[in-house]
Design a protein around this motif. Structure first.
Motif, PDB file in Angstrom:
ATOM      1  N   LYS A  49      -0.589 -20.045  -6.537  1.00 34.62           N
ATOM      2  CA  LYS A  49      -0.453 -18.898  -5.643  1.00 34.62           C
ATOM      3  C   LYS A  49       0.990 -18.837  -5.138  1.00 34.62           C
ATOM      4  CE  LYS A  49      -1.908 -17.895  -1.011  1.00 34.62           C
ATOM      5  NZ  LYS A  49      -2.735 -18.381   0.081  1.00 34.62           N
ATOM      6  N   PRO A  50       1.755 -17.799  -5.513  1.00 34.20           N
ATOM      7  CA  PRO A  50       3.114 -17.686  -4.969  1.00 34.20           C
ATOM      8  C   PRO A  50       3.050 -17.469  -3.458  1.00 34.20           C
ATOM      9  CG  PRO A  50       2.553 -15.743  -6.296  1.00 34.20           C
ATOM     10  CD  PRO A  50       1.403 -16.703  -6.418  1.00 34.20           C
ATOM     11  N   ILE A  51       3.839 -18.231  -2.721  1.00 28.72           N
ATOM     12  CA  ILE A  51       3.780 -18.099  -1.263  1.00 28.72           C
ATOM     13  C   ILE A  51       5.177 -17.973  -0.663  1.00 28.72           C
ATOM     14  CG2 ILE A  51       1.549 -19.160  -0.797  1.00 28.72           C
ATOM     15  CD1 ILE A  51       2.909 -21.821  -0.452  1.00 28.72           C
ATOM     16  N   ARG A  52       5.196 -17.423   0.528  1.00 25.05           N
ATOM     17  CA  ARG A  52       6.469 -17.153   1.200  1.00 25.05           C
ATOM     18  C   ARG A  52       6.391 -17.672   2.639  1.00 25.05           C
ATOM     19  NH1 ARG A  52       7.936 -11.512  -0.304  1.00 25.05           N
ATOM     20  NH2 ARG A  52       8.753 -12.605  -2.102  1.00 25.05           N
ATOM     21  N   PHE A  53       7.451 -18.356   3.056  1.00 26.84           N
ATOM     22  CA  PHE A  53       7.523 -18.907   4.414  1.00 26.84           C
ATOM     23  C   PHE A  53       8.634 -18.231   5.203  1.00 26.84           C
ATOM     24  CE2 PHE A  53       5.944 -22.284   1.683  1.00 26.84           C
ATOM     25  CZ  PHE A  53       4.843 -22.757   2.384  1.00 26.84           C
TER      26      PHE A  53
ATOM     27  N   ASP B 266       7.832 -20.556  10.363  1.00 20.82           N
ATOM     28  CA  ASP B 266       6.702 -21.261   9.746  1.00 20.82           C
ATOM     29  C   ASP B 266       7.093 -22.710   9.467  1.00 20.82           C
ATOM     30  OD1 ASP B 266       5.361 -18.847   9.678  1.00 20.82           O
ATOM     31  OD2 ASP B 266       5.865 -18.442   7.572  1.00 20.82           O
TER      32      ASP B 266
ATOM     33  N   TYR C  75       5.864 -27.517  10.219  1.00 18.95           N
ATOM     34  CA  TYR C  75       5.450 -28.548   9.249  1.00 18.95           C
ATOM     35  C   TYR C  75       5.958 -29.926   9.678  1.00 18.95           C
ATOM     36  CZ  TYR C  75       3.427 -25.255   6.036  1.00 18.95           C
ATOM     37  OH  TYR C  75       2.599 -24.330   5.473  1.00 18.95           O
TER      38      TYR C  75
ATOM     39  N   TYR D   3       5.060 -30.923   0.594  1.00 20.87           N
ATOM     40  CA  TYR D   3       4.060 -30.220   1.415  1.00 20.87           C
ATOM     41  C   TYR D   3       3.963 -28.755   0.998  1.00 20.87           C
ATOM     42  CZ  TYR D   3       4.212 -34.120   4.771  1.00 20.87           C
ATOM     43  OH  TYR D   3       4.149 -35.337   5.362  1.00 20.87           O
TER      44      TYR D   3
ATOM     45  N   GLU E  69       0.988 -26.713  -1.227  1.00 22.68           N
ATOM     46  CA  GLU E  69       0.324 -25.525  -0.685  1.00 22.68           C
ATOM     47  C   GLU E  69       0.278 -24.400  -1.727  1.00 22.68           C
ATOM     48  OE1 GLU E  69       1.399 -24.778   3.405  1.00 22.68           O
ATOM     49  OE2 GLU E  69       0.910 -22.650   3.173  1.00 22.68           O
TER      50      GLU E  69
ATOM     51  N   ILE F 273      -0.546 -37.480  -0.152  1.00 21.94           N
ATOM     52  CA  ILE F 273      -0.136 -36.645   0.970  1.00 21.94           C
ATOM     53  C   ILE F 273      -1.349 -35.971   1.591  1.00 21.94           C
ATOM     54  CG2 ILE F 273       1.075 -34.486   1.500  1.00 21.94           C
ATOM     55  CD1 ILE F 273       2.768 -36.339  -0.969  1.00 21.94           C
ATOM     56  N   ASP F 274      -2.266 -35.533   0.706  1.00 18.65           N
ATOM     57  CA  ASP F 274      -3.491 -34.942   1.235  1.00 18.65           C
ATOM     58  C   ASP F 274      -4.149 -35.879   2.239  1.00 18.65           C
ATOM     59  OD1 ASP F 274      -4.577 -33.120  -1.687  1.00 18.65           O
ATOM     60  OD2 ASP F 274      -3.174 -32.661  -0.087  1.00 18.65           O
TER      61      ASP F 274
ATOM     62  N   GLN G  29      -2.653 -38.132   4.048  1.00 20.31           N
ATOM     63  CA  GLN G  29      -1.885 -38.150   5.300  1.00 20.31           C
ATOM     64  C   GLN G  29      -2.084 -36.878   6.111  1.00 20.31           C
ATOM     65  OE1 GLN G  29       2.270 -38.517   4.499  1.00 20.31           O
ATOM     66  NE2 GLN G  29       1.924 -40.215   3.109  1.00 20.31           N
ATOM     67  N   LEU G  30      -2.105 -35.773   5.363  1.00 15.17           N
ATOM     68  CA  LEU G  30      -2.087 -34.472   6.015  1.00 15.17           C
ATOM     69  C   LEU G  30      -3.401 -33.774   5.727  1.00 15.17           C
ATOM     70  CD1 LEU G  30       0.993 -32.163   5.519  1.00 15.17           C
ATOM     71  CD2 LEU G  30      -0.012 -33.011   7.618  1.00 15.17           C
TER      72      LEU G  30
ATOM     73  N   PRO H  40      -0.554 -27.217   8.013  1.00 15.07           N
ATOM     74  CA  PRO H  40      -0.245 -25.933   8.666  1.00 15.07           C
ATOM     75  C   PRO H  40      -0.690 -24.732   7.820  1.00 15.07           C
ATOM     76  CG  PRO H  40       1.634 -27.424   8.764  1.00 15.07           C
ATOM     77  CD  PRO H  40       0.633 -28.064   7.853  1.00 15.07           C
ATOM     78  N   GLY H  41      -0.478 -24.801   6.487  1.00  9.98           N
ATOM     79  CA  GLY H  41      -0.946 -23.711   5.618  1.00  9.98           C
ATOM     80  C   GLY H  41      -0.421 -22.341   6.008  1.00  9.98           C
ATOM     81  N   LEU H  42       0.854 -22.247   6.320  1.00  9.25           N
ATOM     82  CA  LEU H  42       1.398 -20.990   6.840  1.00  9.25           C
ATOM     83  C   LEU H  42       2.014 -20.084   5.779  1.00  9.25           C
ATOM     84  CD1 LEU H  42       3.036 -22.391  10.108  1.00  9.25           C
ATOM     85  CD2 LEU H  42       0.867 -21.159   9.872  1.00  9.25           C
ATOM     86  N   GLY H  43       2.076 -20.564   4.531  1.00  6.95           N
ATOM     87  CA  GLY H  43       2.664 -19.735   3.469  1.00  6.95           C
ATOM     88  C   GLY H  43       1.850 -18.472   3.249  1.00  6.95           C
ATOM     89  N   GLN H  44       2.516 -17.331   3.269  1.00  5.87           N
ATOM     90  CA  GLN H  44       1.845 -16.042   3.031  1.00  5.87           C
ATOM     91  C   GLN H  44       1.887 -15.734   1.545  1.00  5.87           C
ATOM     92  OE1 GLN H  44       0.447 -13.733   5.323  1.00  5.87           O
ATOM     93  NE2 GLN H  44       0.531 -15.552   6.644  1.00  5.87           N
ATOM     94  N   HIS H  45       0.819 -15.192   1.005  1.00  9.62           N
ATOM     95  CA  HIS H  45       0.801 -14.816  -0.410  1.00  9.62           C
ATOM     96  C   HIS H  45       1.984 -13.882  -0.702  1.00  9.62           C
ATOM     97  CE1 HIS H  45      -1.946 -13.725  -4.041  1.00  9.62           C
ATOM     98  NE2 HIS H  45      -0.757 -14.158  -4.377  1.00  9.62           N
ATOM     99  N   ALA H  46       2.858 -14.307  -1.623  1.00 10.21           N
ATOM    100  CA  ALA H  46       4.041 -13.504  -1.930  1.00 10.21           C
ATOM    101  C   ALA H  46       3.705 -12.528  -3.041  1.00 10.21           C
ATOM    102  CB  ALA H  46       5.200 -14.407  -2.335  1.00 10.21           C
TER     103      ALA H  46
ATOM    104  N   LYS I 240       5.489  -9.435  -3.741  1.00  5.21           N
ATOM    105  CA  LYS I 240       6.676  -8.842  -4.370  1.00  5.21           C
ATOM    106  C   LYS I 240       7.691  -9.959  -4.639  1.00  5.21           C
ATOM    107  CE  LYS I 240       9.857  -5.013  -3.523  1.00  5.21           C
ATOM    108  NZ  LYS I 240      11.028  -5.770  -3.051  1.00  5.21           N
TER     109      LYS I 240
END
Lengths: 410, 174
Positions: free
Chosen positions: A118-122, A126, A130, A177, A181, B22-23, B25-26, B32-38, B40
């Motif tokens: 899943k391509p993601i953007r921070f 954000d 972490y 990390y 994700e 890492i899983d 540990q975290l 946090p899982g803050l990455g937004q689906h990109a 564009k």
């Protein structure tokens, strides 16, 4: 027992410290007198952001640029004017290919894409949420010391010759990390990192290295990283040529091969004598340089001096540093600062008695993997005469009988 | 093939093992899982197989016209400006004065597209259309005797161009 541990006047440190102690005791006999202004009037009031003493004007050196593009250039840390192992942020060396962008962090993002689930953007904010790590690491431009590959030695300071290396405590988010994700797909082997500067600096880095040791750095010596170091965020690849620690980091593209960008083909490759060239020579070599006494300094008295310098290696921690005061005929172990760290600068010191004759001062570092810093001849041997990158030959400083110190080849 | 697969999968296992650590540990809600689906993706990162090349096309002749206006003042007529040359140097790499240029040194033509699109013209970066970048690429390859004067480049044929120094590099896998 002689005070000397090797030729040319290198001294056993214990003998020196004992002598120095006696001198210091004598000075307590002089009474203090409150005659200076700063002893009798209150000083300046506190302020919001500090600056160095007006009496200390230390500046970066060699701040030049490309003849057709002044903002494609570099500046060097004045190594000979600093001590310890941390480079103040304002004096960290700079190297950029299209200037220093003035990025508003609210409008900057980091995107991870390519071979991921899943391509993601921070957003910048954000990343602040972490878990972070902090490490003291050196950063060295792979072109550091390139002038010492030229046929004639340049008469310059240690900083001008060797100052494309600096050190800081870098804090940031381990990249694994973020990659976890996004979900790295099977078969992925490389990550292409790209900057948001006008040059869009781009480099390919092995995925395994990224997972093991690379961070997105957000802080440099405790404060947000400086614009010239990549504000608001940079990649930090410990031990490796500075160029791959992409500044102003905005894209990480995961893929099965390198991208073979311009800066890992046309530049930052090492041309050999036979016309072929090495590529992805990412790790920096074992290296050291005496910063005092060093080029362009003048010794204005005979007697004891502390020889002091910096050592580092892209292969791990420094194991030992030897110093010679007679052009490499005899060597003595220098004293290392306590507990040398992997991928960090390690300071070394050794006392030396200058009796007024000419001398050649050298240092030779060895790292924990047993790599030993080579002579200049050995270091340039296999490379093209126009080789520019990854030079780590022993730096030689000649002290003339009138006390001048200059860069020489021996 | 089997061996390749095995190496590939063991490498990947190495990575996923690390990821598992890492899983641990975290774990779970600590991420946090803050990455937004990109959705564009507009970055240009081009690989030698042509992946990453956008649509568009440009000819040597279009590139020549563009070059005169947008590039020549820094790179010289026909790319021969001293200190900023883009042309020539074949055979010089073994001498004491090697001239590393697009023609004599660069292993892949796709790199030229990637670099011009992202980083040129200096100080007016990212101002060219994809067709203009194909045209500039074609013209520089023509000046280096790699393409004919009639040639045209696009998304499908750029990756097929074979550069003279294609086999000139030793990859140190680090």
């Amino acid at each position: 027992m002689s005070e000397f541990v090797a030729g040319g006047g290198l001294i056993n440190r214990r003998a020196w410290v004992k002598g120095a102690g006696m001198g210091a005791a004598a000075s307590f006999l002089v009474p203090a007198a409150a005659t200076e202004d700063w002893m009798t009037h209150a000083g300046q009031a506190q302020n919001a952001y500090g600056s160095p003493s007006a009496f200390s004007r230390i500046r970066r050196e060699r701040t030049g640029g490309h003849p057709f593009a002044p903002a494609a250039g570099s500046s060097s840390t004045p190594l000979q004017k600093l001590n310890g192992t941390i480079t103040p942020n304002s004096l960290h060396f700079e190297r950029h290919h299209s200037g220093i962008p003035a990025i508003d962090p609210a409008r900057h993002t980091l995107t991870i894409y390519g071979d991921v689930e899943k391509p993601i953007r921070f957003k910048y904010e954000d990343l602040l949420a972490y878990p972070m790590e902090s490490h003291v690491y050196f950063l060295e431009c792979s072109g550091n010391s390139f002038r010492n590959t030229f046929s004639k030695p340049a008469d310059m300071t240690a900083g001008s010759l060797n100052g494309l290396v600096s050190s800081a405590e870098w804090s940031g988010v381990p990249v694994h990390y973020l990659l976890d994700e996004a979900g790295v797909k099977p078969g992925a082997q490389w990550v292409v990192a790209q900057g948001a500067d006008a040059a869009a600096m781009s480099r390919s880095i092995p995925l395994q290295r990224i997972m093991d040791s690379v961070m997105v750095a957000l802080y440099q010596n405790g404060e947000p990283i400086r614009p010239s170091q990549g504000y608001p965020m940079r990649l930090f690849v410990p031990g490796c040529e500075g160029n791959i620690s992409i500044k102003w980091l905005t894209n990480l593209k995961v893929q099965s091969t390198p991208a073979y960008t311009r800066d890992e083909t046309s530049k930052y490759t090492d041309l050999l004598k036979d016309g072929s060239a090495e590529m992805f020579s990412l790790e920096m070599e074992v290296k050291s340089v005496i910063t005092s006494p060093s080029g362009k300094m003048t010794l204005n008295r005979k007697g004891v001096y502390e020889i002091s310098g910096l050592s580092w290696s892209g292969a791990g921690a420094i194991q030992s540093v030897e110093v010679s005061a007679d052009g490499g005929n005899t060597w003595a172990q220098a004293i290392l600062q306590s507990d040398p760290k992997a991928y960090a600068l390690t300071r070394f010191r050794i006392p030396w008695r200058w009796s007024g004759g000419s001398a050649v001062l050298q240092s030779r570092a060895m790292d924990v993997r047993g790599n030993i810093q080579p002579t200049r001849d050995l270091a340039i041997q296999k490379y093209s005469a126009a080789g520019l990158y990854h030079y780590n030959g022993i730096q030689s400083w000649k002290v003339t009988s009138d006390g001048r110190v200059q860069n020489v080849y021996v | 093939m089997l061996i390749l697969l095995l190496i590939g999968s063991s490498l990947f296992m190495g990575i996923s093992y690390r990821a598992e650590q890492i899983d641990n540990q975290l774990g779970g809600d600590l991420k946090p899982g803050l990455g937004q689906h990109a959705l564009k993706l507009d970055a240009i990162i081009v690989s030698p197989d042509g992946v990453g090349l956008p649509k568009g096309s440009g000819t040597v002749l279009e590139g020549e016209r563009l070059y005169k206006v947008r590039c020549a003042h820094c790179h010289g007529q026909e790319g021969r400006q001293r200190g900023n040359r883009l042309v020539g140097g074949i055979g010089s790499l073994v001498t004491d004065h090697p001239k590393k240029t697009v023609g004599s040194y660069w292993p892949y033509a796709t790199t030229l597209y990637d670099y011009i699109a992202n980083a040129m013209p200096y100080n007016e970066e990212k101002s060219l259309t994809s067709s203009e970048v194909y045209a500039a690429t074609a013209y520089l390859l023509y000046l280096n005797d790699i393409l004919e004067k009639e040639a045209s480049l696009d998304q499908t044929n750029l990756a097929l161009v074979v550069m003279p120094n294609r086999n000139g590099f030793i990859e140190l896998a680090q």
